[in-house]
Design a protein around this motif. Structure first.
Motif, PDB file in Angstrom:
ATOM      1  N   VAL A 148      76.934  54.310  52.942  1.00 25.08           N
ATOM      2  CA  VAL A 148      76.559  53.144  52.148  1.00 25.08           C
ATOM      3  C   VAL A 148      75.241  52.564  52.648  1.00 25.08           C
ATOM      4  O   VAL A 148      74.392  52.137  51.854  1.00 25.08           O
ATOM      5  N   PHE A 149      75.017  52.579  53.947  1.00 28.30           N
ATOM      6  CA  PHE A 149      73.735  52.118  54.488  1.00 28.30           C
ATOM      7  C   PHE A 149      72.605  53.028  53.996  1.00 28.30           C
ATOM      8  O   PHE A 149      71.529  52.557  53.619  1.00 28.30           O
ATOM      9  N   TYR A 150      72.856  54.337  53.983  1.00 26.06           N
ATOM     10  CA  TYR A 150      71.852  55.333  53.581  1.00 26.06           C
ATOM     11  C   TYR A 150      71.381  55.060  52.153  1.00 26.06           C
ATOM     12  O   TYR A 150      70.185  55.074  51.870  1.00 26.06           O
ATOM     13  N   VAL A 151      72.320  54.791  51.254  1.00 23.02           N
ATOM     14  CA  VAL A 151      71.969  54.548  49.857  1.00 23.02           C
ATOM     15  C   VAL A 151      71.331  53.174  49.695  1.00 23.02           C
ATOM     16  O   VAL A 151      70.293  53.021  49.026  1.00 23.02           O
ATOM     17  N   GLN A 152      71.917  52.158  50.309  1.00 24.38           N
ATOM     18  CA  GLN A 152      71.352  50.809  50.186  1.00 24.38           C
ATOM     19  C   GLN A 152      69.959  50.741  50.803  1.00 24.38           C
ATOM     20  O   GLN A 152      69.072  50.061  50.272  1.00 24.38           O
ATOM     21  N   TYR A 153      69.759  51.462  51.895  1.00 22.01           N
ATOM     22  CA  TYR A 153      68.448  51.442  52.533  1.00 22.01           C
ATOM     23  C   TYR A 153      67.398  52.098  51.642  1.00 22.01           C
ATOM     24  O   TYR A 153      66.249  51.639  51.574  1.00 22.01           O
ATOM     25  N   ALA A 154      67.766  53.175  50.948  1.00 19.48           N
ATOM     26  CA  ALA A 154      66.826  53.811  50.022  1.00 19.48           C
ATOM     27  C   ALA A 154      66.411  52.823  48.938  1.00 19.48           C
ATOM     28  O   ALA A 154      65.224  52.700  48.599  1.00 19.48           O
ATOM     29  N   GLN A 155      67.377  52.107  48.369  1.00 19.74           N
ATOM     30  CA  GLN A 155      67.062  51.119  47.338  1.00 19.74           C
ATOM     31  C   GLN A 155      66.186  50.008  47.901  1.00 19.74           C
ATOM     32  O   GLN A 155      65.201  49.595  47.269  1.00 19.74           O
ATOM     33  N   SER A 156      66.534  49.535  49.091  1.00 10.64           N
ATOM     34  CA  SER A 156      65.748  48.488  49.731  1.00 10.64           C
ATOM     35  C   SER A 156      64.322  48.967  50.010  1.00 10.64           C
ATOM     36  O   SER A 156      63.358  48.198  49.867  1.00 10.64           O
ATOM     37  N   ARG A 157      64.200  50.245  50.368  1.00 13.78           N
ATOM     38  CA  ARG A 157      62.874  50.794  50.632  1.00 13.78           C
ATOM     39  C   ARG A 157      62.025  50.804  49.363  1.00 13.78           C
ATOM     40  O   ARG A 157      60.816  50.564  49.416  1.00 13.78           O
ATOM     41  N   THR A 158      62.625  51.080  48.192  1.00 12.54           N
ATOM     42  CA  THR A 158      61.840  51.036  46.952  1.00 12.54           C
ATOM     43  C   THR A 158      61.297  49.637  46.720  1.00 12.54           C
ATOM     44  O   THR A 158      60.179  49.476  46.205  1.00 12.54           O
ATOM     45  N   ARG A 159      62.061  48.631  47.085  1.00 14.15           N
ATOM     46  CA  ARG A 159      61.601  47.247  46.945  1.00 14.15           C
ATOM     47  C   ARG A 159      60.437  46.964  47.890  1.00 14.15           C
ATOM     48  O   ARG A 159      59.451  46.307  47.524  1.00 14.15           O
ATOM     49  N   ALA A 160      60.559  47.458  49.120  1.00 13.35           N
ATOM     50  CA  ALA A 160      59.500  47.244  50.106  1.00 13.35           C
ATOM     51  C   ALA A 160      58.210  47.940  49.678  1.00 13.35           C
ATOM     52  O   ALA A 160      57.108  47.378  49.813  1.00 13.35           O
ATOM     53  N   VAL A 161      58.335  49.166  49.169  1.00 15.89           N
ATOM     54  CA  VAL A 161      57.155  49.897  48.686  1.00 15.89           C
ATOM     55  C   VAL A 161      56.488  49.122  47.562  1.00 15.89           C
ATOM     56  O   VAL A 161      55.252  48.999  47.512  1.00 15.89           O
ATOM     57  N   ALA A 162      57.277  48.574  46.641  1.00 16.83           N
ATOM     58  CA  ALA A 162      56.710  47.812  45.522  1.00 16.83           C
ATOM     59  C   ALA A 162      55.978  46.569  46.027  1.00 16.83           C
ATOM     60  O   ALA A 162      54.892  46.233  45.522  1.00 16.83           O
ATOM     61  N   ARG A 163      56.549  45.888  47.015  1.00 18.17           N
ATOM     62  CA  ARG A 163      55.891  44.688  47.554  1.00 18.17           C
ATOM     63  C   ARG A 163      54.579  45.064  48.239  1.00 18.17           C
ATOM     64  O   ARG A 163      53.545  44.401  48.053  1.00 18.17           O
ATOM     65  N   ASN A 164      54.607  46.139  49.038  1.00 13.62           N
ATOM     66  CA  ASN A 164      53.394  46.567  49.742  1.00 13.62           C
ATOM     67  C   ASN A 164      52.330  47.057  48.766  1.00 13.62           C
ATOM     68  O   ASN A 164      51.127  46.850  48.974  1.00 13.62           O
ATOM     69  N   ALA A 165      52.784  47.700  47.682  1.00 18.48           N
ATOM     70  CA  ALA A 165      51.832  48.180  46.675  1.00 18.48           C
ATOM     71  C   ALA A 165      51.132  47.000  46.014  1.00 18.48           C
ATOM     72  O   ALA A 165      49.913  47.035  45.779  1.00 18.48           O
ATOM     73  N   ALA A 166      51.884  45.954  45.704  1.00 18.06           N
ATOM     74  CA  ALA A 166      51.278  44.774  45.088  1.00 18.06           C
ATOM     75  C   ALA A 166      50.230  44.161  46.005  1.00 18.06           C
ATOM     76  O   ALA A 166      49.154  43.750  45.557  1.00 18.06           O
ATOM     77  N   SER A 167      50.539  44.129  47.290  1.00 16.36           N
ATOM     78  CA  SER A 167      49.580  43.574  48.265  1.00 16.36           C
ATOM     79  C   SER A 167      48.319  44.417  48.340  1.00 16.36           C
ATOM     80  O   SER A 167      47.225  43.902  48.607  1.00 16.36           O
ATOM     81  N   ALA A 168      48.448  45.726  48.104  1.00 16.07           N
ATOM     82  CA  ALA A 168      47.305  46.638  48.189  1.00 16.07           C
ATOM     83  C   ALA A 168      46.596  46.797  46.854  1.00 16.07           C
ATOM     84  O   ALA A 168      45.652  47.590  46.742  1.00 16.07           O
ATOM     85  N   GLY A 169      47.039  46.072  45.825  1.00 14.27           N
ATOM     86  CA  GLY A 169      46.369  46.147  44.533  1.00 14.27           C
ATOM     87  C   GLY A 169      46.808  47.293  43.649  1.00 14.27           C
ATOM     88  O   GLY A 169      46.157  47.595  42.646  1.00 14.27           O
TER      89      GLY A 169
END
Length: 587
Positions: free
Chosen positions: A463-484
């Motif tokens: 469950v951590f493995y799957v939830q972490y993957a989803q959480s990582r997609t959120r983090a990537v989206a936030r970092n992408a927004a910061s990078a334009g």
């Protein structure tokens, strides 16, 4: 599908070299329909039927089940593979390999198919153009929470009864498994358009309630629990609450009147606890049906008379019988005993008829492993009412759950005394881990739940493995927004890395998996799919950058990859929602 090179050398067709036919355009327009296997399968089915019709075989003789797709084990062989030519070649009067070559030539004319390879005796391997495969990411984001929905049960009213634990104690671990599985199955039915009513059958009639009441009286009086009664500290807790709620002097009542007070108030207290525990577990029911109502309302008598009018009731040895042997049961069943008391099956008759009269097309009941013997008689009952067994009524049987901690089995609850409860499991690992762990295995198999594993924040914890993957997609989206990096444009043809092809293939499978999971009544397929999808995402994350490196400019490939990232997050969230598991923003 395997090519000739992968087969044993003794095969008669070992010297058949693969034939690859390519689409000269090798580029699909944005908006190509080839974004999931169902759409590709429909196109393949159309070509198969055309080829069959040209040989005098009617299209009705070729079914969708004859034309299936699967993912090749070796991705070098394409995106999708089919053995349709092998299955149908002789039926339509040609060799499978020649039929496969004919299909391959037709398929490469389809916008979005880059190549079709014929391998071995007639396996067909299909490679999509990058744009045709990549456009799926955009389609997923357009669909959002609706991606994976279908219409299989549109307009069908479904009564799903699960848990239904006796109101004589906390929900044990077996009932907890049914809570997780049943709620996930209900969500799957709803995903396919079903009108679902979640129902809890409240067993407040019979001997077990008498034993419960006598146990509460004994606790109130400071006596040992009756030999056939219930133990555990919860009995004393419930007794104390009854004492507090009762407005008069309990000790002034004769014992039999005391027992009636404890029966009424104690059952209500226990039922309140059960409902609260289920709610905290994320499971709420639409209907709480009281067994006692069947006996007090005359529903049993009405069911008997309905069956009598159908000619399936007879009298013998002073008792009233249902002729279930006429419908495949091993013996006829007593409905009303010779002393005039209703037999156990009488409640089943009345309850089933009540559900059908409430307008439900399908009644599904989830029972524990000790109820295998009930299935045959309940199906006979269904047929006696003029309904279709396994359609109007289905019985799902689940196996046992074992908890393990520190390498040793956990056998007893501190509160319930004799069984492990929902509260024990949730207290040890939390709701998300408990629900996920209980759903991720087939109900046909016993499941061992390692409490130590489920508390770890590592990839070993599913469950951590799957939830972490989803959480990582959120983090990537936030970092992408910061990078334009944004999704202002999208060129799916840029998603050409092998991990992108793998990830897109996994995303394309989700609608098929949800359909398969509900058709087979196997919610665990969603959990296993999510784990595979998480693995594909983690591999893609390690290989492909969404954010430019250093001072590099933002390019179209970064925007395309952000779209793929966000689409993956959407599918992970959709799947976790089916399982009733949260999708954290950060972990």
């Amino acid at each position: 599908m395997r090519t000739a090179r992968e087969r044993g050398s003794g095969a008669a067709w070992i010297h058949c070299h693969p034939v690859v036919i390519r689409n000269p355009a090798r580029r699909a327009r944005i908006g190509s329909n080839l974004v999931n296997p169902a759409e590709l399968a429909a196109i393949l089915l159309d070509h198969v039927r055309r080829a069959a019709a040209a040989r005098g075989v009617g299209p009705e003789e070729i079914t969708p089940e004859d034309v299936t797709l699967e993912r090749p084990r070796n991705r070098e062989h394409g995106d999708w593979a089919s053995n349709a030519a092998l299955k149908l070649g002789k039926r339509i009067g040609t060799s499978p390999r020649e039929f496969a070559e004919e299909l391959a030539a037709a398929l490469v004319e389809v916008d979005g198919i880059a190549a079709a390879e014929v391998a071995g005796p007639g396996f067909l391997n299909i490679t999509l153009d990058a744009a045709a495969a990549g456009v799926l990411a955009q389609r997923i984001l357009e669909a959002g929470e609706a991606y994976g929905r279908g219409e299989l049960y549109a307009g069908v009213r479904i009564n799903l009864e699960f848990v239904s634990a006796n109101p004589t104690g906390p929900i044990h671990i077996g009932g907890t498994r049914w809570a997780a599985v049943g709620d996930s199955l209900a969500r799957l039915f709803e995903l396919q358009g079903g009108d679902v009513t979640r129902e809890y059958y409240f067993n407040d009639h019979g001997a077990q309630i008498d034993r419960f009441a006598r146990s509460l009286v004994a606790a109130h009086r400071g006596e040992p629990a009756p030999e056939d009664g219930y133990g555990g500290s919860y009995i004393a807790d419930i007794a104390a609450r009854v004492e507090s709620d009762y407005p008069g002097d309990l000790d002034a009542l004769p014992r039999d009147e005391q027992q009636e007070v404890f029966r009424e108030l104690g059952v209500a207290q226990m039922f309140g606890e059960i409902k609260a525990s289920l709610h905290e577990f994320g499971v709420d029911f639409d209907v709480y049906f009281h067994e006692n109502e069947l006996h007090e309302s005359g529903a049993v008598g009405r069911a008997v008379e309905r069956l009598r009018s159908l000619g399936h009731i007879y009298e013998a040895d002073g008792a009233t019988w249902l002729a279930t042997t006429e419908f495949g049961d091993d013996k006829d069943r007593v409905v009303i005993k010779s002393d005039g008391e209703p037999a156990y099956i009488s409640g089943d008759l009345a309850y089933y008829l009540d559900k059908r009269e409430r307008g439900f097309d399908r009644c599904i009941i989830m029972l524990g492993a000790d109820h295998h013997g009930y299935v045959q008689r309940l199906m006979a009952m269904t047929a006696a009412f003029g309904d279709v067994p396994y359609v109007n009524l289905e019985i799902l049987i689940g196996q046992l759950v074992n908890l393990v901690q520190g390498g040793e089995p956990v056998r007893m609850s501190k509160r319930a005394g004799t069984v492990v409860t929902m509260e024990d499991l949730v207290g040890a690992v939390g709701v998300d881990a408990a629900r996920y762990a209980l759903v991720r295995s087939s109900i046909d198999s016993q499941v061992d739940i390692d409490l130590d594993l489920l508390t770890k924040r590592t990839n070993d914890n599913p469950v951590f493995y799957v939830q972490y993957a989803q959480s990582r997609t959120r983090a990537v989206a936030r970092n992408a927004a910061s990078a334009g990096v944004d999704r202002s444009s999208f060129d799916p043809s840029l998603l050409v890395h092998e991990t992108e092809s793998e990830l897109l293939g996994a995303l394309a499978e989700y609608p098929r998996i949800t359909l398969q999971a509900v058709e087979l009544r196997e919610p665990h397929r969603i959990a296993r799919y999510l784990e595979d999808l998480a693995g594909s995402y983690h591999r893609w994350y390690g290989a492909c950058r969404v954010i430019p490196q250093g001072d590099d400019p933002v390019e179209e490939v970064h925007r395309a990859r952000l779209t793929l990232n966000d689409a993956t997050g959407q599918v992970l969230r959709n799947g976790l929602t089916v399982l009733g598991v949260s999708a954290p923003e950060r972990m």
